[in-house]
Design a protein around this motif. Sequence first.
Motif, PDB file in Angstrom:
ATOM      1  N   ALA A  13       0.849  -1.192   0.000  1.00  0.00           N
ATOM      2  CA  ALA A  13       0.000   0.000   0.000  1.00  0.00           C
ATOM      3  C   ALA A  13       0.883   1.241   0.000  1.00  0.00           C
ATOM      4  CB  ALA A  13      -0.907  -0.001   1.226  1.00  0.00           C
ATOM      5  N   ALA A  14       0.356   2.334  -0.520  1.00  0.00           N
ATOM      6  CA  ALA A  14       1.128   3.573  -0.604  1.00  0.00           C
ATOM      7  C   ALA A  14       1.433   4.115   0.782  1.00  0.00           C
ATOM      8  CB  ALA A  14       0.351   4.616  -1.403  1.00  0.00           C
ATOM      9  N   PRO A  15       2.617   4.681   0.967  1.00  0.00           N
ATOM     10  CA  PRO A  15       2.915   5.349   2.250  1.00  0.00           C
ATOM     11  C   PRO A  15       2.154   6.665   2.323  1.00  0.00           C
ATOM     12  CG  PRO A  15       4.665   5.796   0.688  1.00  0.00           C
ATOM     13  CD  PRO A  15       3.708   4.857  -0.004  1.00  0.00           C
ATOM     14  N   TRP A  16       1.921   7.142   3.528  1.00  0.00           N
ATOM     15  CA  TRP A  16       1.240   8.431   3.657  1.00  0.00           C
ATOM     16  C   TRP A  16       2.112   9.506   4.293  1.00  0.00           C
ATOM     17  CZ3 TRP A  16       0.710  10.422   8.541  1.00  0.00           C
ATOM     18  CH2 TRP A  16       0.760   9.531   9.614  1.00  0.00           C
ATOM     19  N   ALA A  17       3.276   9.120   4.853  1.00  0.00           N
ATOM     20  CA  ALA A  17       4.100  10.100   5.561  1.00  0.00           C
ATOM     21  C   ALA A  17       5.563   9.986   5.145  1.00  0.00           C
ATOM     22  CB  ALA A  17       3.981   9.915   7.065  1.00  0.00           C
ATOM     23  N   LEU A  18       6.235  11.124   5.180  1.00  0.00           N
ATOM     24  CA  LEU A  18       7.663  11.204   4.918  1.00  0.00           C
ATOM     25  C   LEU A  18       8.318  11.969   6.052  1.00  0.00           C
ATOM     26  CD1 LEU A  18      10.141  10.984   2.872  1.00  0.00           C
ATOM     27  CD2 LEU A  18       9.486  13.294   2.152  1.00  0.00           C
ATOM     28  N   LEU A  19       9.359  11.383   6.639  1.00  0.00           N
ATOM     29  CA  LEU A  19      10.194  12.096   7.597  1.00  0.00           C
ATOM     30  C   LEU A  19      11.419  12.591   6.842  1.00  0.00           C
ATOM     31  CD1 LEU A  19      10.981  13.034  10.441  1.00  0.00           C
ATOM     32  CD2 LEU A  19      11.973  10.771  10.825  1.00  0.00           C
ATOM     33  N   ALA A  38       7.619  11.768  -3.657  1.00  0.00           N
ATOM     34  CA  ALA A  38       6.822  11.307  -2.519  1.00  0.00           C
ATOM     35  C   ALA A  38       5.339  11.573  -2.762  1.00  0.00           C
ATOM     36  CB  ALA A  38       7.289  11.999  -1.242  1.00  0.00           C
ATOM     37  N   ALA A  39       5.019  12.758  -3.257  1.00  0.00           N
ATOM     38  CA  ALA A  39       3.617  13.086  -3.538  1.00  0.00           C
ATOM     39  C   ALA A  39       3.046  12.147  -4.595  1.00  0.00           C
ATOM     40  CB  ALA A  39       3.509  14.539  -3.986  1.00  0.00           C
ATOM     41  N   ASP A  40       3.813  11.873  -5.652  1.00  0.00           N
ATOM     42  CA  ASP A  40       3.353  10.956  -6.692  1.00  0.00           C
ATOM     43  C   ASP A  40       3.125   9.551  -6.140  1.00  0.00           C
ATOM     44  OD1 ASP A  40       3.482  12.982  -8.554  1.00  0.00           O
ATOM     45  OD2 ASP A  40       5.437  12.371  -9.359  1.00  0.00           O
ATOM     46  N   LEU A  41       3.907   9.182  -5.143  1.00  0.00           N
ATOM     47  CA  LEU A  41       3.790   7.848  -4.544  1.00  0.00           C
ATOM     48  C   LEU A  41       2.572   7.737  -3.631  1.00  0.00           C
ATOM     49  CD1 LEU A  41       5.218   5.087  -4.282  1.00  0.00           C
ATOM     50  CD2 LEU A  41       6.652   6.083  -2.503  1.00  0.00           C
ATOM     51  N   GLY A  42       2.087   8.867  -3.126  1.00  0.00           N
ATOM     52  CA  GLY A  42       0.924   8.848  -2.243  1.00  0.00           C
ATOM     53  C   GLY A  42       1.114   9.553  -0.923  1.00  0.00           C
ATOM     54  N   VAL A  43       2.331  10.040  -0.649  1.00  0.00           N
ATOM     55  CA  VAL A  43       2.595  10.736   0.612  1.00  0.00           C
ATOM     56  C   VAL A  43       1.786  12.022   0.669  1.00  0.00           C
ATOM     57  CG1 VAL A  43       4.373  12.031   1.870  1.00  0.00           C
ATOM     58  CG2 VAL A  43       4.879   9.749   0.985  1.00  0.00           C
ATOM     59  N   VAL A  44       1.132  12.244   1.806  1.00  0.00           N
ATOM     60  CA  VAL A  44       0.328  13.455   1.972  1.00  0.00           C
ATOM     61  C   VAL A  44       0.877  14.377   3.052  1.00  0.00           C
ATOM     62  CG1 VAL A  44      -1.790  12.358   1.156  1.00  0.00           C
ATOM     63  CG2 VAL A  44      -1.249  12.295   3.599  1.00  0.00           C
ATOM     64  N   GLN A  45       1.800  13.882   3.872  1.00  0.00           N
ATOM     65  CA  GLN A  45       2.331  14.693   4.968  1.00  0.00           C
ATOM     66  C   GLN A  45       3.824  14.461   5.114  1.00  0.00           C
ATOM     67  OE1 GLN A  45       0.048  14.842   8.590  1.00  0.00           O
ATOM     68  NE2 GLN A  45       1.846  15.031   9.867  1.00  0.00           N
ATOM     69  N   ALA A  46       4.553  15.571   5.290  1.00  0.00           N
ATOM     70  CA  ALA A  46       5.994  15.491   5.516  1.00  0.00           C
ATOM     71  C   ALA A  46       6.339  16.200   6.813  1.00  0.00           C
ATOM     72  CB  ALA A  46       6.765  16.122   4.361  1.00  0.00           C
ATOM     73  N   HIS A  47       7.136  15.529   7.639  1.00  0.00           N
ATOM     74  CA  HIS A  47       7.681  16.133   8.844  1.00  0.00           C
ATOM     75  C   HIS A  47       9.070  16.646   8.485  1.00  0.00           C
ATOM     76  CE1 HIS A  47       4.445  14.381  11.255  1.00  0.00           C
ATOM     77  NE2 HIS A  47       4.601  13.310  10.501  1.00  0.00           N
ATOM     78  N   ILE A  48       9.241  17.953   8.505  1.00  0.00           N
ATOM     79  CA  ILE A  48      10.502  18.578   8.141  1.00  0.00           C
ATOM     80  C   ILE A  48      11.335  18.685   9.409  1.00  0.00           C
ATOM     81  CG2 ILE A  48      11.591  20.568   7.057  1.00  0.00           C
ATOM     82  CD1 ILE A  48       9.728  19.005   5.191  1.00  0.00           C
ATOM     83  N   SER A  77       5.385   4.787   6.287  1.00  0.00           N
ATOM     84  CA  SER A  77       6.241   5.959   6.312  1.00  0.00           C
ATOM     85  C   SER A  77       7.615   5.677   5.715  1.00  0.00           C
ATOM     86  CB  SER A  77       6.400   6.448   7.760  1.00  0.00           C
ATOM     87  OG  SER A  77       7.241   7.578   7.834  1.00  0.00           O
ATOM     88  N   ILE A  78       8.212   6.710   5.167  1.00  0.00           N
ATOM     89  CA  ILE A  78       9.575   6.671   4.653  1.00  0.00           C
ATOM     90  C   ILE A  78      10.386   7.731   5.384  1.00  0.00           C
ATOM     91  CG2 ILE A  78      11.062   6.950   2.629  1.00  0.00           C
ATOM     92  CD1 ILE A  78       8.611   6.352   0.892  1.00  0.00           C
ATOM     93  N   THR A  79      11.563   7.368   5.832  1.00  0.00           N
ATOM     94  CA  THR A  79      12.517   8.332   6.377  1.00  0.00           C
ATOM     95  C   THR A  79      13.610   8.555   5.333  1.00  0.00           C
ATOM     96  OG1 THR A  79      12.137   7.709   8.684  1.00  0.00           O
ATOM     97  CG2 THR A  79      14.243   8.758   8.172  1.00  0.00           C
ATOM     98  N   VAL A  80      13.902   9.820   5.053  1.00  0.00           N
ATOM     99  CA  VAL A  80      15.035  10.151   4.192  1.00  0.00           C
ATOM    100  C   VAL A  80      16.028  10.932   5.031  1.00  0.00           C
ATOM    101  CG1 VAL A  80      15.840  11.328   2.114  1.00  0.00           C
ATOM    102  CG2 VAL A  80      13.632  10.134   2.099  1.00  0.00           C
ATOM    103  N   ALA A  81      17.230  10.367   5.167  1.00  0.00           N
ATOM    104  CA  ALA A  81      18.284  10.965   5.984  1.00  0.00           C
ATOM    105  C   ALA A  81      18.907  12.157   5.250  1.00  0.00           C
ATOM    106  CB  ALA A  81      19.338   9.908   6.283  1.00  0.00           C
ATOM    107  N   PRO A  82      19.698  12.957   5.956  1.00  0.00           N
ATOM    108  CA  PRO A  82      20.290  14.143   5.324  1.00  0.00           C
ATOM    109  C   PRO A  82      21.094  13.843   4.067  1.00  0.00           C
ATOM    110  CG  PRO A  82      20.518  14.280   7.704  1.00  0.00           C
ATOM    111  CD  PRO A  82      19.985  12.919   7.415  1.00  0.00           C
ATOM    112  N   ASP A  83      21.718  12.658   4.001  1.00  0.00           N
ATOM    113  CA  ASP A  83      22.539  12.323   2.841  1.00  0.00           C
ATOM    114  C   ASP A  83      21.775  11.540   1.785  1.00  0.00           C
ATOM    115  OD1 ASP A  83      22.216   9.899   4.110  1.00  0.00           O
ATOM    116  OD2 ASP A  83      24.355   9.413   4.229  1.00  0.00           O
ATOM    117  N   GLY A  84      20.442  11.409   1.971  1.00  0.00           N
ATOM    118  CA  GLY A  84      19.615  10.728   0.988  1.00  0.00           C
ATOM    119  C   GLY A  84      19.348   9.271   1.262  1.00  0.00           C
ATOM    120  N   THR A  85      19.946   8.707   2.307  1.00  0.00           N
ATOM    121  CA  THR A  85      19.653   7.322   2.670  1.00  0.00           C
ATOM    122  C   THR A  85      18.176   7.189   3.016  1.00  0.00           C
ATOM    123  OG1 THR A  85      21.886   7.021   3.533  1.00  0.00           O
ATOM    124  CG2 THR A  85      20.213   5.445   4.257  1.00  0.00           C
TER     125      THR A  85
END
Length: 368
Positions: free
Chosen positions: A5-11, A50-60, A244-252
């Motif tokens: 299923a699509a993720p809804w959040a990105l950290l 992320a938006a194309d994948l389905g993410v609707v919220q990002a925690h910056i 959810s997906i976490t993207v680290a500062p270096d892109g990991t």
Amino acid sequence: MTEPAAPWALLAELTHACPLHCPYCSNPLELVRRRTELAADEWARVLAEAADLGVVQAHISGGEPLLRPDLERIVAAAHRAGVYTQLVTSGLGLTAGRLDALIGAGINSVQLSVQDADQANSDLIAGRASYAAKERAAGVIRAAGLPFGLNVVLHRHNLDRLPQIIEMGERWGADRVELANAQFYGWALRNRDVLLPTAEQLDRAKRTVADHRAKARRPELVWVLPDYHEGVPKPCMGGWGARSITVAPDGTALPCPAAYAMTGLRPPNVRDRPLSWIWRRSGAFNAYRGTAWMSGPCGECPRRETDFGGCRCQAFALTGDASRTDPACALSPDHHLVRDRAGRAGREDGEDGAAPDFVYRRPANARD
């Protein structure tokens, strides 16, 4: 392979640089250096994917995202992509002018971290004077009219002031207060013996939260369950690679912000692969999805579709094997690793009022 299923959040961890040194920090022991951070244009691409994948919220988030001079560009990119953005900040450096610029770029809400309602102890936990700056930041957020949350990581050295912490949330005008019982990974694991609360502290805290909720008063309280004393593990991010997906500062890219330390996971990087491939195809995100990987007590447990065997990162941190049942579970053959620690919590505290022996979040302390 069944499509997840699509993720809804990105950290979005923009940086690991931070003015504070909290001993429970969720960042990894090996902090990402600033020279390797994703540029604003790279973050714009990631947010659009992320938006194309389905993410609707990002925690910056970070570290401290306000240390990025291009923060407004990154927020604007999220806004263009149609992603709701919440700034997660220590508040240091959050002036009315900076917040106005972020609102202009499209920021939607702010979560402010604070360490305690007692100024001296808050500053002690943070590793520097910061409480006064946080109180000023709260006023700036409230004046701007944005949805406003407080985050307080709870542990042995602030749990007894929970009533005052809740009152602080009311006084500062927060809409919600996230009472996040410390999770013991990374820096918090390094400090576990000094941070782990007693069962009696947690019982009092639960009663305090229940009493506040019964009065139906603001702020809303979010109680993040502890697990060392419960005997029942928490679901791993709603299931590994589920929400959810976490993207680290270096892109990991990681399924969980605590997964940095899992050797052998080989997480992909957004510089090498699009986010859609990472979510659907990468070995790291598929490693512990669903229940087919389970063995031992988890394989036959009626709760396996509810708690997903507990936390994979905690299983790895405590046993060296991410596929084992989370030791927080009373059915785990490794439960003694948690039970024994919880039983000793607070027993060695001195009675002379000495400051706790924190290992502060500093690069020099990572391998001490």
